[in-house]
Design a protein around this motif. Sequence first.
Motif, PDB file in Angstrom:
ATOM      1  N   PHE A 236       0.856  -1.184   0.000  1.00 15.76           N
ATOM      2  CA  PHE A 236       0.000   0.000   0.000  1.00 15.76           C
ATOM      3  C   PHE A 236       0.888   1.228   0.000  1.00 15.76           C
ATOM      4  N   ARG A 237       0.680   2.127  -0.972  1.00 16.30           N
ATOM      5  CA  ARG A 237       1.544   3.294  -1.140  1.00 16.30           C
ATOM      6  C   ARG A 237       0.717   4.572  -1.167  1.00 16.30           C
ATOM      7  N   TYR A 238       1.176   5.562  -0.412  1.00 13.98           N
ATOM      8  CA  TYR A 238       0.532   6.874  -0.479  1.00 13.98           C
ATOM      9  C   TYR A 238       1.502   7.935  -0.005  1.00 13.98           C
TER      10      TYR A 238
ATOM     11  N   VAL B  67       5.315   5.044   2.464  1.00 11.28           N
ATOM     12  CA  VAL B  67       4.835   6.418   2.624  1.00 11.28           C
ATOM     13  C   VAL B  67       5.887   7.370   2.075  1.00 11.28           C
ATOM     14  N   TYR B  68       5.460   8.240   1.180  1.00  8.38           N
ATOM     15  CA  TYR B  68       6.357   9.208   0.553  1.00  8.38           C
ATOM     16  C   TYR B  68       5.955  10.617   0.989  1.00  8.38           C
ATOM     17  N   VAL B  69       6.905  11.523   0.999  1.00 13.88           N
ATOM     18  CA  VAL B  69       6.631  12.925   1.300  1.00 13.88           C
ATOM     19  C   VAL B  69       6.659  13.689  -0.015  1.00 13.88           C
ATOM     20  N   VAL B  70       5.503  14.178  -0.445  1.00 16.65           N
ATOM     21  CA  VAL B  70       5.377  14.935  -1.696  1.00 16.65           C
ATOM     22  C   VAL B  70       4.597  16.204  -1.359  1.00 16.65           C
ATOM     23  N   GLU B  71       5.306  17.291  -1.183  1.00 17.93           N
ATOM     24  CA  GLU B  71       4.683  18.518  -0.700  1.00 17.93           C
ATOM     25  C   GLU B  71       3.888  19.243  -1.780  1.00 17.93           C
ATOM     26  N   GLU B  72       4.316  19.163  -3.025  1.00 19.42           N
ATOM     27  CA  GLU B  72       3.651  19.886  -4.104  1.00 19.42           C
ATOM     28  C   GLU B  72       2.429  19.111  -4.591  1.00 19.42           C
ATOM     29  N   ALA B  73       1.342  19.834  -4.848  1.00 12.53           N
ATOM     30  CA  ALA B  73       0.072  19.191  -5.196  1.00 12.53           C
ATOM     31  C   ALA B  73       0.131  18.454  -6.531  1.00 12.53           C
ATOM     32  N   GLN B  74       0.740  19.075  -7.541  1.00 13.84           N
ATOM     33  CA  GLN B  74       0.713  18.461  -8.872  1.00 13.84           C
ATOM     34  C   GLN B  74       1.441  17.117  -8.920  1.00 13.84           C
ATOM     35  N   PRO B  75       2.687  17.009  -8.451  1.00 15.58           N
ATOM     36  CA  PRO B  75       3.336  15.697  -8.498  1.00 15.58           C
ATOM     37  C   PRO B  75       2.644  14.655  -7.621  1.00 15.58           C
TER      38      PRO B  75
ATOM     39  N   LEU C  81      -0.287  13.526  -9.798  1.00 17.11           N
ATOM     40  CA  LEU C  81       0.171  12.739 -10.939  1.00 17.11           C
ATOM     41  C   LEU C  81       0.672  11.363 -10.507  1.00 17.11           C
ATOM     42  N   ALA C  82       1.308  11.282  -9.340  1.00 16.44           N
ATOM     43  CA  ALA C  82       1.764   9.979  -8.836  1.00 16.44           C
ATOM     44  C   ALA C  82       0.583   9.052  -8.604  1.00 16.44           C
ATOM     45  N   PHE C  83      -0.516   9.625  -8.165  1.00 18.02           N
ATOM     46  CA  PHE C  83      -1.720   8.805  -7.978  1.00 18.02           C
ATOM     47  C   PHE C  83      -2.304   8.385  -9.316  1.00 18.02           C
ATOM     48  N   LEU C  84      -2.412   9.329 -10.246  1.00 14.47           N
ATOM     49  CA  LEU C  84      -2.969   9.005 -11.564  1.00 14.47           C
ATOM     50  C   LEU C  84      -2.141   7.940 -12.279  1.00 14.47           C
TER      51      LEU C  84
ATOM     52  N   ALA D 114      -0.685   5.503 -10.958  1.00  9.61           N
ATOM     53  CA  ALA D 114      -0.709   4.263 -10.159  1.00  9.61           C
ATOM     54  C   ALA D 114       0.587   4.040  -9.384  1.00  9.61           C
ATOM     55  N   GLU D 115       1.340   5.118  -9.131  1.00  8.38           N
ATOM     56  CA  GLU D 115       2.514   5.008  -8.271  1.00  8.38           C
ATOM     57  C   GLU D 115       2.107   5.025  -6.803  1.00  8.38           C
ATOM     58  N   HIS D 116       0.956   5.627  -6.531  1.00  2.10           N
ATOM     59  CA  HIS D 116       0.374   5.627  -5.190  1.00  2.10           C
ATOM     60  C   HIS D 116      -1.030   5.036  -5.279  1.00  2.10           C
ATOM     61  N   ASP D 117      -1.456   4.424  -4.198  1.00  2.55           N
ATOM     62  CA  ASP D 117      -2.767   3.762  -4.174  1.00  2.55           C
ATOM     63  C   ASP D 117      -3.845   4.617  -3.531  1.00  2.55           C
ATOM     64  N   MET D 118      -3.470   5.712  -2.926  1.00  4.63           N
ATOM     65  CA  MET D 118      -4.434   6.585  -2.273  1.00  4.63           C
ATOM     66  C   MET D 118      -3.919   8.007  -2.321  1.00  4.63           C
ATOM     67  N   ILE D 119      -4.836   8.945  -2.443  1.00  4.78           N
ATOM     68  CA  ILE D 119      -4.484  10.346  -2.243  1.00  4.78           C
ATOM     69  C   ILE D 119      -5.467  10.903  -1.230  1.00  4.78           C
ATOM     70  N   GLU D 120      -4.918  11.409  -0.156  1.00  4.82           N
ATOM     71  CA  GLU D 120      -5.737  11.954   0.921  1.00  4.82           C
ATOM     72  C   GLU D 120      -5.805  13.468   0.778  1.00  4.82           C
ATOM     73  N   ARG D 121      -6.986  14.019   0.954  1.00  8.82           N
ATOM     74  CA  ARG D 121      -7.191  15.458   0.782  1.00  8.82           C
ATOM     75  C   ARG D 121      -6.847  15.857  -0.655  1.00  8.82           C
ATOM     76  N   LEU D 122      -7.744  15.539  -1.547  1.00  7.83           N
ATOM     77  CA  LEU D 122      -7.569  15.880  -2.953  1.00  7.83           C
ATOM     78  C   LEU D 122      -7.211  17.357  -3.084  1.00  7.83           C
ATOM     79  N   PRO D 123      -6.115  17.684  -3.790  1.00  9.42           N
ATOM     80  CA  PRO D 123      -5.747  19.098  -3.956  1.00  9.42           C
ATOM     81  C   PRO D 123      -6.884  19.897  -4.592  1.00  9.42           C
ATOM     82  N   ASN D 124      -7.153  21.058  -4.049  1.00  8.34           N
ATOM     83  CA  ASN D 124      -8.248  21.894  -4.565  1.00  8.34           C
ATOM     84  C   ASN D 124      -8.070  22.247  -6.039  1.00  8.34           C
TER      85      ASN D 124
END
Length: 430
Positions: free
Chosen positions: A30-32, A277-285, A288-291, A293-303
């Motif tokens: 599980f990756r997020y 668990v990865y630390v990705v501070e910027e919303a766009q990457p 894109l990591a979720f889209l 399939a590099e991550h399995d979940m995105i919490e708090r969808l960027p506005n």
Amino acid sequence: MTRFTSLLLATSLAAGTAGPTRAADASKIFRYSFLVAETGFDPAQISDLYSSNLIANIFDPPLAYDFLARPFKLVPNTLAAMPEVSEGGTLYRLRVRPGIHFADDPAFEGRKRELAEDYVYSIKRLFDPRVKSPNLYQLEGNVAGMDEVLAKARRDNRMDYDTQAEGLRALDRYTFQVRLKQPNYNFLYYFAYCNLTCAVAREVVERYGEAIQEHPVGTGPYRLAFWKRSSKMVFEANPDFREEYYDATPNPGDKRAEEVLARMKGKRLPVVGRVEVYVVEEAQPRWLAFLNAEHDMIERLPNDFANTVLPNGKLAANLARQGMHLERNPGADVTYSYFAMKDPVVGGYTPEKVALRRAIVLGQDAAEEVRMRFKNQAIPAQSPVGPGVAGYDSEFRSRANEYDPVKAKALLDMFGYVDCDGDGYRDFPR
């Protein structure tokens, strides 16, 4: 005031397939990502949200939450039963279940280490001046006898963990009690908060010293396998984790919760063998990591992507076809505006100053702010108490955040905020 909503998008990979008697499936990963970097893994030394989320999977507090119940309710975690509360809410007695063991670590010198009196030691660590716990304020002044222990430790610059205190002591190998100075029935919730009451082993703390943040050893379902600070963390299922199976008590008629229970009930925990668990501070990457399939979940969808992902408030059809699903839950965040009461323009308590502040509030369109700034991923708050919090009333409506420009202008006129010099701007009352 505006309240955020949290979004969860997950692919089907997030659900494990462990059978009723199997341990964690090592093939399930599980990756997020986190929006903010972690600080460490010592419960006594951390207070940030993201580190707290991590340690709750490594260590065990005495109590846990039934997350399918509404509202959430406390249930025993490492305890044989719920704590006994007596003497008017000042005495809490807890009994730990025998047979719970810490993850293997060199600090134990090859022996299997059982959880026993460790809760007393772990809570005392918050009072150790050398630990500098940011969570001490929640206990200081509340536990009988511990203020005296703390004062002595500060004088000596050394905490004597063998000092007995009336309010925090072990009654036998598995039973301990906490005695408070004054009644506090809410103290029960402290036993579900890892930063205050998760169990750490004394041998581990003494072995690693100041490096304890890097060497978490708990009784929880996962253990830290890899850590690159502020970048990546890998957690593997703890092979010494006790035999536990998923169960919950959703409210009757809660179809979504009942579906979760039907899918998960009876599965041995943990279900997933590896969590990254990865630390990705910027919303766009992060998106894109979720889209990709590099991550399995995105919490708090960027506005920034809300309108694309959720047209008309529903998950976009192209995303649904990829096997994604959406979970929407009200967050515990509240944003609000406030006035500097000593400011020469808006501060002060004279009638005209009160009227000015009221007019400003009447001119603030919270609904438009939700639409434009938060891309409809928020709801106007009616009070500081929001959904999911005890005391929340879904029918309550406050006039404190009323939007009425006509009334605002009339209020300014009434108290003398009018254009006196003809420049098109209102002037202060004369």
